[in-house]
Structure formats: C-alpha cells, structure tokens
Design an enzyme around this catalytic site. Structure first.
Site, PDB file in Angstrom:
ATOM      1  N   THR A  39       0.928  -1.242   0.106  1.00  0.00           N
ATOM      2  CA  THR A  39       0.012   0.164  -0.002  1.00  0.00           C
ATOM      3  C   THR A  39       1.033   1.267   0.059  1.00  0.00           C
ATOM      4  OG1 THR A  39      -0.164  -0.019   2.319  1.00  0.00           O
ATOM      5  CG2 THR A  39      -2.013  -1.163   1.205  1.00  0.00           C
ATOM      6  N   GLU A  84      11.889  -5.092   8.912  1.00  0.00           N
ATOM      7  CA  GLU A  84      13.122  -5.530   7.994  1.00  0.00           C
ATOM      8  C   GLU A  84      14.133  -5.873   8.753  1.00  0.00           C
ATOM      9  OE1 GLU A  84      13.238  -3.298   4.421  1.00  0.00           O
ATOM     10  OE2 GLU A  84      11.160  -3.249   4.129  1.00  0.00           O
ATOM     11  N   CYS A 124       7.731   2.068   4.950  1.00  0.00           N
ATOM     12  CA  CYS A 124       6.582   1.810   6.201  1.00  0.00           C
ATOM     13  C   CYS A 124       6.460   3.420   6.838  1.00  0.00           C
ATOM     14  CB  CYS A 124       6.880   0.770   7.239  1.00  0.00           C
ATOM     15  SG  CYS A 124       7.038  -0.704   6.154  1.00  0.00           S
ATOM     16  N   THR A 128      -0.803  -2.554   5.608  1.00  0.00           N
ATOM     17  CA  THR A 128      -1.354  -1.449   6.338  1.00  0.00           C
ATOM     18  C   THR A 128      -2.126  -0.405   5.443  1.00  0.00           C
ATOM     19  OG1 THR A 128       0.926  -1.511   7.356  1.00  0.00           O
ATOM     20  CG2 THR A 128      -0.113   0.499   7.451  1.00  0.00           C
TER      21      THR A 128
HETATM   22  C1  UGA Z   1       8.678  -0.613  10.791  1.00  0.00           C
HETATM   23  C2  UGA Z   1       8.208  -0.943  12.147  1.00  0.00           C
HETATM   24  O1  UGA Z   1       9.315  -0.894  13.027  1.00  0.00           O
HETATM   25  C3  UGA Z   1       7.678  -2.457  12.107  1.00  0.00           C
HETATM   26  O2  UGA Z   1       7.066  -2.681  13.328  1.00  0.00           O
HETATM   27  C4  UGA Z   1       6.537  -2.317  11.223  1.00  0.00           C
HETATM   28  O3  UGA Z   1       5.977  -3.610  11.108  1.00  0.00           O
HETATM   29  C5  UGA Z   1       7.078  -1.923   9.864  1.00  0.00           C
HETATM   30  O4  UGA Z   1       7.675  -0.781   9.779  1.00  0.00           O
HETATM   31  C6  UGA Z   1       5.999  -2.165   8.860  1.00  0.00           C
HETATM   32  O5  UGA Z   1       5.065  -1.222   8.756  1.00  0.00           O
HETATM   33  O6  UGA Z   1       5.831  -3.028   7.925  1.00  0.00           O
HETATM   34  P1  UGA Z   1      10.782  -1.049   9.274  1.00  0.00           P
HETATM   35  O7  UGA Z   1      10.247  -0.332   8.330  1.00  0.00           O
HETATM   36  O8  UGA Z   1      11.355  -2.231   9.063  1.00  0.00           O
HETATM   37  O9  UGA Z   1       9.846  -1.491  10.450  1.00  0.00           O
HETATM   38  O10 UGA Z   1      12.012  -0.310  10.146  1.00  0.00           O
HETATM   39  P2  UGA Z   1      12.366   0.212  11.632  1.00  0.00           P
HETATM   40  O11 UGA Z   1      13.224  -0.698  12.308  1.00  0.00           O
HETATM   41  O12 UGA Z   1      11.186   0.811  12.414  1.00  0.00           O
HETATM   42  O13 UGA Z   1      13.257   1.683  11.090  1.00  0.00           O
HETATM   43  C7  UGA Z   1      12.518   2.646  10.524  1.00  0.00           C
HETATM   44  C8  UGA Z   1      13.669   3.764  10.355  1.00  0.00           C
HETATM   45  O14 UGA Z   1      13.769   4.451  11.414  1.00  0.00           O
HETATM   46  C9  UGA Z   1      15.010   3.582   9.825  1.00  0.00           C
HETATM   47  O15 UGA Z   1      15.323   4.391   8.677  1.00  0.00           O
HETATM   48  C10 UGA Z   1      15.825   3.629  10.958  1.00  0.00           C
HETATM   49  O16 UGA Z   1      17.060   3.989  10.569  1.00  0.00           O
HETATM   50  C11 UGA Z   1      15.098   4.864  11.728  1.00  0.00           C
HETATM   51  N1  UGA Z   1      15.416   4.899  13.050  1.00  0.00           N
HETATM   52  C12 UGA Z   1      15.084   4.031  14.069  1.00  0.00           C
HETATM   53  C13 UGA Z   1      16.114   6.285  13.509  1.00  0.00           C
HETATM   54  O17 UGA Z   1      16.277   7.115  12.861  1.00  0.00           O
HETATM   55  N2  UGA Z   1      16.255   6.281  15.024  1.00  0.00           N
HETATM   56  C14 UGA Z   1      16.003   5.160  15.837  1.00  0.00           C
HETATM   57  O18 UGA Z   1      16.200   5.369  16.911  1.00  0.00           O
HETATM   58  C15 UGA Z   1      15.599   4.095  15.336  1.00  0.00           C
END
Ligand code: UGA
Length: 441
Positions: free
Chosen positions: A95, A164, A272, A131
């Site tokens: 989506t 991921e 996401c 989502t």
């Molecule tokens: C995210 C959610 O964490 C999942 O729970 C959800 O299921 C998923 O989206 C989804 O909607 O399918 P994801 O996109 O794999 O998962 O990535 P995250 O681990 O959440 O990280 C997202 C972003 O935040 C990354 O670019 C990461 O570098 C950044 N980030 C994370 C920060 O800049 N600072 C932080 O402290 C943590």
C-alpha cells in the site's frame, strides 16, 4: 521457534502478495505446519521464490524458505485460481504512498479482495495484513459481499508488525496478535492458524476493524514520533551546547519513555514509517481534525529536515561547497540489515550531494544493487577502502555495524582529507579525532 502443528490441525493457507511481508508470512505459516500457497502477479518474483531464491535480502529467511519448500508445505503461483481452495486467505500486498498525495494507494488491496471473493467456492475468511487507513476493512467487507454468495466470505484484519532485518523473528515471535473481526467464526479461524504462537504465550487482542487498522499506523507513527522527538532535541542540544546522546540515555532510563527509537541522526526512512505517518496525517485532515493533523505533519517535517542538516554539515566540512569534491557515502539502505532503499535517507543525501556537484562514491554491504538500479549516476565501490580512496569527506549514513568498527588509521592512508561526518552517531569521536580526523555528527 514455535512447535509446528500436527497433521489434523494443519490448515490450507493462501497468501496474496510476495513482498517482504507476504513472503515472510507465507514462510512462517508453512513453518508453523500449514500447507501454504503464495500468489503474486509478478512472474519473475514467483519464478525466483519457486527456486527458493529471495528477491530481496532478509537474514534467516532464505534458509526457512528452502526448508518449507523442500518439505512440500509451501508453493508459489501466479494464478488466483490456485489459491481459491484455501481455508483462510491472507492479503499481504503493498500500500505505497499515492503519487501526488499523502494517502496510501489501496488499489492492490481492493483487487486482491475482489479477485479472491469471486473465486472462493466454500465459506472462508479473507484476512487483510496490509497497512491501510481505518475504514478499509469495512469497505472490503462490502466489496466481497457483492462478489461472493451470501455468508460465504468474511473479512478480518490482522496487522503485521514485522521489521525488515528481523522479519523471521518478528513473524514467529510477535509481541502481540491483533484480530479485527466481526464474528466468532473469524476469531476461531485466526486462533487456529496462529495456535503454536498463541500457545507460546503471545497476547491476543480481539477488536473491531477500525481499531485493528489503527493499531498498525499508530504504532508506526509513534515510533516515528520518538525519532523526530530526539532529533528535535538534537537541534536544541546543538543550539545550547548540550549533548544529545547522554540526553537520550538519561531519558531512556525512564521505563515510561525507554531508550529504543531514541537514536538521533539522519532520521527514519523505508517503505513503512514515512508513508504511514503521511497516511495518518491525511486521515486526520480528512476528518477535519486540524490540530491533530498539524501535530502528525511535524513528525515528517522534522524528519526530512535532518537530511538538509546532514547536507549542510557535509558542506561545512568541505569548506562551503560540494562542487568538484569527492565524497564517500557509507550506506545506501534505509537502515542496516536490509537491501531496501525505499525512501532511504542515506540515498537521498548522496543524490543531493551529487546534484550539488560532488563526485559521490557509495558503499553498502548489501544494498548497492538496489541503489544502482534507481541511481546509476552515483559511483559504487565494493569495499569501504575503495570507496574512501582520494575523497575529501567520508559520510556514514546507514548504521551498519561494519561501519561502526572502521579503523580511522587505516582510512587515513587512503583519503585526500580526513573529514568524517557521522550521520548516525555511531562512531567514537575521540578515536577519529586522535587519528587526525575532523569529526562532525
Ligand atoms: C517498521 C516498524 O518498526 C515495524 O514494526 C512495522 O511492522 C514495519 O515498519 C511495517 O510497517 O511493516 P521497518 O520499516 O522495517 O519497520 O524499520 P524500523 O526498524 O522501524 O526503522 C525505521 C527507520 O527509523 C529506519 O530508517 C531507521 O534507521 C530509523 N531509526 C530507527 C532512527 O532513525 N532512529 C532510531 O532510534 C530508530
């Protein structure tokens, strides 16, 4: 790993959509013991998956995929006709953000529900995992009622929370299972399909459709808000001479706040968080909740401003301009342990530096092919050392552990100027400074 089901408890499961979510879900359903058919309209993807090859990088998934295919519990198809017999169907299609709008594009979801409903031959439940904005499940329930005979097909919503890079673990050991249902029959079927996970102690919440849909977008928006909050504090720290890392650590000791998702830096990206924040903003706007919309909008605005700030810091380290400078960018993926470059902050900064006249050389442990496909104008190098050769600036933009452990003394011998910009606050500044580097973060 949850204990797989015995033969009498196995269900026939179909999964529509074989992206990160669908492939991981199909593999984990097969791993739980079910007989799974996964369907996608993209022939190339299905051909690869049938050969036990993943079209993307996800640690641990390829091994399980092979195991389940070889055990005969998982197969792939490009035809809806092959999935019509399943006891339960999961819709896992993408989506993405709609072009020219903040809303999510729901066309693939709509197609999947109606195509399935047209074909099912006996009572079943179609479960949405994608989502979506609140109200989608209700609309899908109306749509399938128009396609299928009365009472044949029910709709349920069961959002997915996998990250991921940790997808297998998150799918097999989720924090919680949310069942958005309208009938005890749908709840019973979902409990049966997830039985090994529920028996392992995973909490289950049974809700209405809209709550289930909103749990997902609000969880992602909350995580994004934490990141933008700490990045807003980083700006206040810079202006006041305070240090944001000890600040984050101090905040994190409070259980109510927690340290996770409070790492300041270049901010969030991926397929996401950015689109879910924007979709929730669009939803609040449509509902006329202007203050709420403004609040959510700022999460995105602050996040995007981190990319500009990073570019500015780089420009300062280069003496005022990127023009004719050679810049090494470490990281292309939107975060470590993935080859996904969708809305990648690292790639966005690299491309912007290139547009300002820099010769950008990029290295990423796994995401270079994904990056090269959409940005062939950037130069790619196979190792950190080759990427850093003769550069005026090294920018660390994705926090892969390989980069955290880099030896500044080794790189000193290959770069033109010892300037390092730590976009993720993961290097040890003293180590770099004592090796003669100018360090900014
Ligand atoms: C995210 C959610 O964490 C999942 O729970 C959800 O299921 C998923 O989206 C989804 O909607 O399918 P994801 O996109 O794999 O998962 O990535 P995250 O681990 O959440 O990280 C997202 C972003 O935040 C990354 O670019 C990461 O570098 C950044 N980030 C994370 C920060 O800049 N600072 C932080 O402290 C943590």
């Amino acid at each position: 790993m949850p204990r797989p089901l015995e033969a009498p408890d196995r269900l026939r499961v179909s999964v529509v959509g074989t992206g990160y979510l669908g492939t991981t879900h199909a593999v984990s359903m097969a791993q739980l013991g079910h007989d799974v058919v996964a369907m996608d309209i993209e022939q190339e993807k299905i051909a690869m998956l049938s050969e036990c090859e993943l079209p993307f990088f996800e640690p641990g998934l390829a091994e399980l995929l092979r195991k389940c295919v070889e055990a005969g519990r998982l197969r792939f198809t490009t035809s809806y006709d092959d999935v019509s017999e399943a006891d339960i169907h999961f819709v896992c299609v993408g989506t993405p953000q709609l072009h020219g709008s903040f809303n999510a594009d729901l066309r693939l979801v709509e197609t999947a529900f109606t195509e399935l409903a047209r074909r099912v031959t006996r009572p079943t439940v179609i479960v949405g995992k994608s989502t979506v904005p609140a109200g989608t499940a209700r609309r899908m329930a109306d749509a399938v009622r128009r396609q299928a005979a009365d009472g044949q097909v029910e709709v349920a919503w069961n959002p997915e929370f996998l990250r991921e890079g940790h997808a297998v673990e998150d799918a097999l050991r989720p924090d919680r299972l949310i069942f958005g249902v309208r009938s005890p029959r749908a709840e019973r079927l979902l409990r049966a399909v997830y039985r090994p996970i529920i028996e392992g102690g995973c909490p289950v919440m049974v809700t209405d459709y809209a709550t289930a849909e909103l749990v997902k977008v609000s969880a992602n928006t909350f995580l994004a808000m934490k990141i933008s909050f700490i990045n807003a504090m980083a700006q206040i720290c810079e202006a006041t001479g305070a240090a944001v890392l000890p600040l984050a650590e101090a905040l994190g000791y409070d259980d109510r706040i927690g340290r996770r998702f409070l790492s300041p830096g270049l901010g969030f990206g991926g397929g996401c968080l950015p689109k879910d924040v924007r979709a929730l903003y669009a939803c609040a706007t449509d509902l006329g909740l202007d203050d709420v919309a403004t609040f959510i909008r700022q999460i995105d605005v602050i996040n995007l401003s981190r990319r500009d700030r990073t570019l500015t810091l780089g420009r300062e380290l280069l003496g005022g301009s990127y023009a004719r400078k050679r810049v090494c960018v470490l990281g292309a993926a939107f975060k470590p342990n993935t080859d996904d470059v969708r809305d990648s902050p690292a790639l966005a900064v690299a491309v912007a530096a290139h547009r300002e006249g820099a010769q950008v050389v990029m290295h990423d442990p796994v995401a270079m092919n994904s990056a090269r496909r959409i940005h062939p104008e950037i130069e790619y190098a196979d190792t950190v050392v080759t990427a850093a050769r003769e550069v005026d600036l090294v920018m660390l933009l994705t926090d892969w552990t390989d980069f955290e452990d880099m030896d500044p003394a080794l790189l000193s011998g290959v770069v033109r100027s010892r300037n390092v910009l730590d976009g993720r606050n993961v290097l040890t500044p003293e180590r770099w400074r004592s090796a003669g580097w100018t360090y900014r973060a």
